[in-house]
Write an enzyme that holds these catalytic residues in place. Structure first.
Site: not given
Length: 310
Positions: A35, A127, A190, A192, A223
């Site tokens: 590989n 990002h 969002k 928690r 998700g």
């Protein structure tokens, strides 16, 4: 100018070559039995302006090694300038220390590409924008927003649309799209409450009776996207679609999209997708080959790239 493709996304490389009306440089990028990556460039590149087309998507490490080894081969073949064209920059989500004794892998990868011999980097929708500063060489960060905005104009009536950022961190990106389309913006907040408790999603903005379009840079497991869509529906949104620059779509993502409330998910071809994704009736792909091809042409001709953001 020469275009040279790795194995990560041959379809996009060929589409870029077709847009520029030039062939891909003949080269072999293959694996030995254990590989190891081996590259041989079968054309003369001495004194040439070479663009390596290679996303560092899954398998990220293999594709990154291909990029590094191709770069080294070009350096040793006396290419005049080497530009790494990385439509999807892997490791971009590791752009900061998230706790004690953790790496900043995006910076490490930037160092590796630079030390291998690249003179310039062309990428798309990093990002985090500050990753441009991780490179010590010129780096152009294209945005897919103009391409996706045009697709929305072609497929949706704007009178009832609302652009939604699936989290607070993506507000700037979502606001840019909303401004282009001259529509309203909403945000999914969002959070928690504490460990072990499910996430609570608060919607900032009145989405009742609106067709909402979630807009973000990466969809991975799906998700967050599906949960945000459910929260929007619960708040009265009539339909929810999603436009995402990079379709990582790992693990159960395709099944979640198929079973979830999203009307459709639109992604770009920055990452080559398996048949499972291509055959999913809810997932559609928009090509960024013209955008990247035009950026390559402008870089080769020493023209402005920033005009592509308009």
């Amino acid at each position: 100018m020469k275009l040279l493709s790795g194995n990560s996304n041959r379809a996009l490389s060929q589409a870029i070559a077709d847009h520029l009306d030039m062939p891909l440089t003949k080269a072999q990028v293959k694996r030995f039995a254990d590989n190891e990556v081996f590259t041989v460039i079968e054309e003369n590149v001495r004194g040439e302006d070479v663009f390596i087309l290679q996303s560092t998507s899954y398998p990220a490490n293999d594709n990154l090694m291909e990029l590094l080894i191709i770069t080294d081969a070009l350096v040793r073949a006396s290419a005049r300038r080497i530009t790494a064209v990385v439509p999807y920059f892997g490791y971009a989500r590791q752009d900061r220390k998230t706790g004690g004794r953790t790496p900043i892998s995006a910076k490490l990868v930037a160092n590796m590409i630079t030390r291998a011999g690249a003179d310039r980097v062309l990428t798309m929708d990093l990002h985090a924008g500050q990753i441009q500063g991780f490179f010590d060489i010129p780096t152009d960060n294209l945005v897919a927003t103009p391409v996706l905005a045009q697709d929305i104009k072609d497929n949706y009536q704007r009178g009832n649309l609302m652009i939604v950022s699936p989290d607070v961190g993506g507000v700037v990106r979502a606001r840019s799209l909303a401004s282009r389309l001259d529509v309203d913006l909403a945000i999914v907040d969002k959070r928690r409450p504490k460990a072990g408790e499910s996430e609570v999603m608060n919607i900032i903005g009145d989405v009742a009776g609106r067709h909402c379009i979630l807009f973000d840079d990466i969809v991975d497991s799906g998700g967050t996207l599906v949960n945000a869509a459910k929260a929007l529906i619960e708040q009265g949104a009539t339909e929810v679609s999603a436009y995402i620059s990079h379709g990582v779509l790992s693990g159960p993502a395709v099944q979640r999209i198929t079973d979830g409330p999203l009307k459709e998910l639109v992604i770009t071809d920055s990452i080559e997708q398996p048949h499972e994704v291509l055959n999913c009736p809810k997932i559609r792909t928009v090509s960024v080959a013209p955008l990247i091809g035009e950026a390559i042409r402008r870089i080769a001709n020493e023209e402005s790239v920033s005009k592509l953001f308009d």
